[in-house]
Design an enzyme around this catalytic site. Structure first.
Site, mmCIF file in Angstrom:
data_model
loop_
_atom_site.group_PDB
_atom_site.id
_atom_site.type_symbol
_atom_site.label_atom_id
_atom_site.label_comp_id
_atom_site.label_asym_id
_atom_site.label_seq_id
_atom_site.Cartn_x
_atom_site.Cartn_y
_atom_site.Cartn_z
ATOM 1 N N HIS A 23 -5.760 2.897 1.145
ATOM 2 C CA HIS A 23 -4.956 4.049 1.576
ATOM 3 C C HIS A 23 -5.588 4.797 2.754
ATOM 4 C CE1 HIS A 23 -2.947 3.046 -2.011
ATOM 5 N NE2 HIS A 23 -3.603 3.811 -2.865
ATOM 6 N N ASP A 59 0.908 -1.151 0.000
ATOM 7 C CA ASP A 59 0.000 0.000 0.000
ATOM 8 C C ASP A 59 0.942 1.194 0.000
ATOM 9 O OD1 ASP A 59 -1.466 2.249 0.665
ATOM 10 O OD2 ASP A 59 -2.873 1.143 1.902
ATOM 11 N N HIS A 60 1.073 1.868 -1.140
ATOM 12 C CA HIS A 60 2.162 2.841 -1.248
ATOM 13 C C HIS A 60 2.003 4.016 -0.277
ATOM 14 C CE1 HIS A 60 -0.485 5.120 -3.951
ATOM 15 N NE2 HIS A 60 0.307 6.158 -3.743
HETATM 16 C C1 BG6 Z 1 -3.395 4.623 -6.399
HETATM 17 C C2 BG6 Z 1 -4.734 4.671 -7.069
HETATM 18 O O1 BG6 Z 1 -3.342 3.543 -5.505
HETATM 19 O O2 BG6 Z 1 -3.192 5.836 -5.676
HETATM 20 C C3 BG6 Z 1 -4.812 5.873 -7.998
HETATM 21 O O3 BG6 Z 1 -4.941 3.476 -7.795
HETATM 22 C C4 BG6 Z 1 -4.481 7.127 -7.261
HETATM 23 O O4 BG6 Z 1 -6.085 5.962 -8.587
HETATM 24 C C5 BG6 Z 1 -3.181 6.994 -6.494
HETATM 25 O O5 BG6 Z 1 -4.354 8.158 -8.234
HETATM 26 C C6 BG6 Z 1 -2.968 8.187 -5.588
HETATM 27 O O6 BG6 Z 1 -1.696 8.116 -5.056
HETATM 28 P P1 BG6 Z 1 -0.957 9.447 -4.587
HETATM 29 O O7 BG6 Z 1 0.309 8.960 -3.979
HETATM 30 O O8 BG6 Z 1 -0.767 10.306 -5.814
HETATM 31 O O9 BG6 Z 1 -1.883 10.103 -3.597
#
Ligand code: BG6
Length: 511
Positions: A246, A183-184
Site C-alpha cells: 500500500h 492492492d485495495h
Molecule cells: C490490509 C491489511 O491490506 O489493509 C490490514 O492487511 C489493514 O492489516 C488494512 O488493516 C488497512 O486498510 P484501510 O483501507 O483500512 O487503510
C-alpha cells in the site's frame, strides 16, 4: 460507463471475511448503479456444506449488517441475491475441480453466458499454488471462446525469492494480462485523485521536484489492532502487510513521471521505474533510518486494550513489528536528495492515511512569525477518513505590523454532497470484470518493491528482538519515530493553522 461483458465470477473463500465485508457488498453496490453485466452470476465456493439458498440468506444478512443499505436500496437486495449461487467446494481435493467445471458450464448454459470466467482467490496465500495448479489440470484456466481472469489478494510472496517463484508459477498457468493482483489502496478514490491532481492541473507539476520540495511523508495509521488475524500477522508484520504494497504504491503515484497515455501499460511502466529507482538501503542505513515497534498495552478511543503479545495466536515473545517508520531516497533526476518518509502502525492514537508534501522555505525570513522549517508550506492529501486536500501557507495577520499567521485552503470531499465515494473493492472489481488492469499491480513492480524491502526483513531477522521498541497503544508510535517526525515534520508545526475555506459558506436563505 459501459457494463462489463457477460461472465461468471467464481469466488474461492466465499464464506470468508473479505467476501462478507467487502466483495459481496461491493458487488451489490455495482448492482445498485446498474454496472453489473447483463448476464452475470456470482458463484461462491467454500468448504462449508450448505445449499445455495442457505448461502444467499447468510450473505444477504451480511450485506445488511456491513453495508447498511438505505431502505430504498435494500429493496433491490432480492434481485441481487438472485445472481448468487453456491457450491460446496474443497480447494485441496483435486477431484472437485471437475464438479466446479460442470457447475460453471451449467450456469453458462442456463443464463446464456459465454465462456467468460473471472476467478477471485480470497484465501490464504499458502494454497494459491495448489488452487491455480488444479485449475490448470482441470482445464479451467483456458477459455474456449471467451476470457479467463484471476484476481489474487496479497501477500504476493513473502520476500523477493518467493515473489519471483509465485510469478513464475502463475505465469505458467495464466498470461500476465489475465492476472489481477489486487492492492485495495489503488481502488481508493483519493489515491486515484493523486494522478488527477498532478497531471490534470498545471500549477503543481512545475513545483513537484527536488528544487521546491523539501520532503515527503506518507502515513497510514490505524486505531485497530490485528483483530482476529494473529496467525497471519505473525508471519507478516507491518512491513509486509502495509509498506511493501500500500505505502509503496501511494509513493509511486506521488513520485512517478507523467505517463505518455493513461492506459494500463503506460501507467504501470512508470510505477516500475519509480520502484527501480529506489536507493537500496545499506545495513547501516537500515539501522539508522528504519525503525520498528510493537504495541504494548494502552488506551485507544477511551478503551483499555491489550498488548500485541496478548492477542490471540500471537507468540508471547513475538518480535513481529506492528509499526514501521522509515526514511529513504529515490535516486533519479526529479527526486535526488529529497527524503521520503513512511509511517504506519496499528493501535495508533488516530486512524488516518495521508500524504504530506513539505515545500522548501523561502530564502529570507522577512516577517516575524514566519513558520520555521519546511512546515511553512505544505500540501496535505488526506486519503482517509475525512478525505480532503489542504494547502497551508502564511498570510499577513490582519492589523498593524507584518506578522505572519499560518492558514490553510482546503477542499473536503464531503462538500460534494451529491457524490458518494465508492468502496475501493467496488472500483477494482468492476475493473477486473471489464479487463482493465490499470489499477492492479504488475509482477515486475512487485519484484522491484520486494527487492527494496527484503534487506530490511533480513536485517531484522538477524537482529531478533534487538531494535524492536514497544510503544503504548493509542500513542504516536516509538520514540525514535516521533523524533524523526519532529526533525522535519509539518505535523508538529507549533503554529496554529486556521482554515480558509475555498468557497465562502452560504448563509441561510442565500442563493
Ligand atoms: C490490509 C491489511 O491490506 O489493509 C490490514 O492487511 C489493514 O492489516 C488494512 O488493516 C488497512 O486498510 P484501510 O483501507 O483500512 O487503510
Amino acid at each position: 460507463m459501459e457494463k462489463p461483458e457477460n461472465q461468471i465470477l467464481v469466488i474461492f473463500g466465499a464464506s470468508g471475511d473479505l467476501t462478507k465485508r467487502k466483495l459481496l457488498p461491493s458487488l451489490f453496490g455495482l448492482h445498485l448503479r446498474g454496472l453489473l453485466p447483463d448476464k452475470f452470476r456470482i458463484l461462491g465456493a467454500a468448504r462449508t456444506e450448505m445449499s445455495a439458498e442457505e448461502y444467499r440468506k447468510l450473505r444477504r444478512d451480511d450485506i445488511v449488517r456491513y453495508d447498511k443499505p438505505s431502505e430504498e436500496d435494500a429493496k433491490r437486495l432480492d434481485s441481487f441475491m438472485e445472481l448468487v449461487d453456491y457450491i460446496h467446494f474443497n480447494t485441496d481435493d483435486s477431484k472437485q475441480y471437475k464438479t466446479l467445471a460442470d457447475k460453471i458450464k451449467q450456469l453458462q448454459d442456463e443464463c446464456g453466458i459465454d465462456d467468460n470466467v473471472l476467478f477471485y482467490l480470497s484465501m490464504p496465500p499458502g494454497i494459491f499454488d495448489y488452487v491455480t495448479e488444479s485449475l490448470k489440470e482441470s482445464g479451467l484456466n483456458k477459455s474456449k471462446n471467451g476470457f479467463r481472469r484471476i484476481v489474487i489478494e496479497k501477500p504476493f510472496g513473502t520476500d523477493l525469492e518467493s515473489a519471483k517463484k509465485l510469478s513464475r508459477e502463475l505465469g505458467s498457468i495464466f498470461r500476465e494480462n489475465e492476472i489481477y493482483r489486487i492492492d485495495h489502496y489503488l481502488g481508493k478514490e483519493t489515491v486515484q485523485n493523486i494522478l488527477v491532481l498532478r497531471f490534470a492541473n498545471g500549477i503543481f507539476e512545475p513545483l513537484w521536484n527536488r528544487n521546491y520540495i523539501d520532503s515527503i511523508e506518507i502515513c497510514a495509521y490505524e486505531t485497530l489492532g490485528i483483530e482476529n488475524r494473529g496467525a497471519y500477522y505473525e508471519s507478516s508484520g507491518a512491513l509486509r502487510d502495509m509498506v511493501q504494497n500500500h505505502l509503496m504504491h501511494l509513493m509511486a503515484f506521488i513520485a512517478m513521471e507523467c505517463p505518455p497515455n493513461f492506459d494500463a501499460e503506460s501507467l504501470r511502466n512508470e510505477i516500475v521505474k519509480v520502484f527501480k529507482s529506489l536507493k537500496p538501503l545499506s545495513s547501516d542505513e537500515i539501522k539508522k533510518h528504519v525503525f520498528r515497534g510493537q504495541y504494548g498495552e494502552g488506551v485507544v478511543d477511551g478503551q483499555k486494550v491489550a498488548a500485541y503479545v496478548g492477542e490471540k495466536n500471537v507468540a508471547p515473545d513475538s518480535h513481529t513489528e506492528t509499526f514501521v517508520a522509515m526514511k529513504f531516497f529515490i535516486d533519479n533526476w526529479r527526486w535526488n536528495g529529497v527524503p521520503f518518509y513512511f509511517y504506519t502502525g496499528k493501535r495508533m492514537a488516530e486512524k488516518k492515511s495521508e500524504v504530506t508534501i513539505n515545500f522548501k522555505t523561502p530564502p529570507q525570513r522577512l516577517f516575524p512569525g514566519m513558520c520555521d522549517g519546511p512546515s511553512c508550506n505544505k500540501l496535505t492529501l488526506r486519503i482517509q477518513p475525512d478525505e480532503s486536500i489542504a494547502l497551508k501557507f502564511g498570510m499577513k495577520t490582519p492589523g498593524a505590523g507584518f506578522d505572519v499567521t499560518q492558514v490553510a485552503m482546503d477542499f473536503k470531499y464531503s462538500s460534494l454532497s451529491e457524490v458518494r465515494l465508492p468502496d475501493a473493492y467496488e472500483r477494482l472489481l468492476l475493473d477486473a470484470m471489464s479487463g482493465d488492469s490499470t489499477l492492479y499491480a504488475r509482477s515486475d513492480a512487485l519484484e522491484a518493491s520486494w527487492k527494496f524491502v527484503t534487506p530490511i526483513m533480513e536485517r531484522w531477522k538477524k537482529d531478533g528482538k534487538k531494535g524492536l521498541q514497544i510503544y503504548a497503544a493509542g500513542s504516536q508510535g516509538t520514540k525514535e519515530a516521533v523524533d524523526m517526525m519532529m526533525e522535519h515534520s509539518a505535523a508538529f508545526c507549533p503554529l496554529p493553522v486556521r482554515t480558509l475555506r475555498y468557497m465562502p459558506e452560504k448563509k441561510e436563505g442565500e442563493k
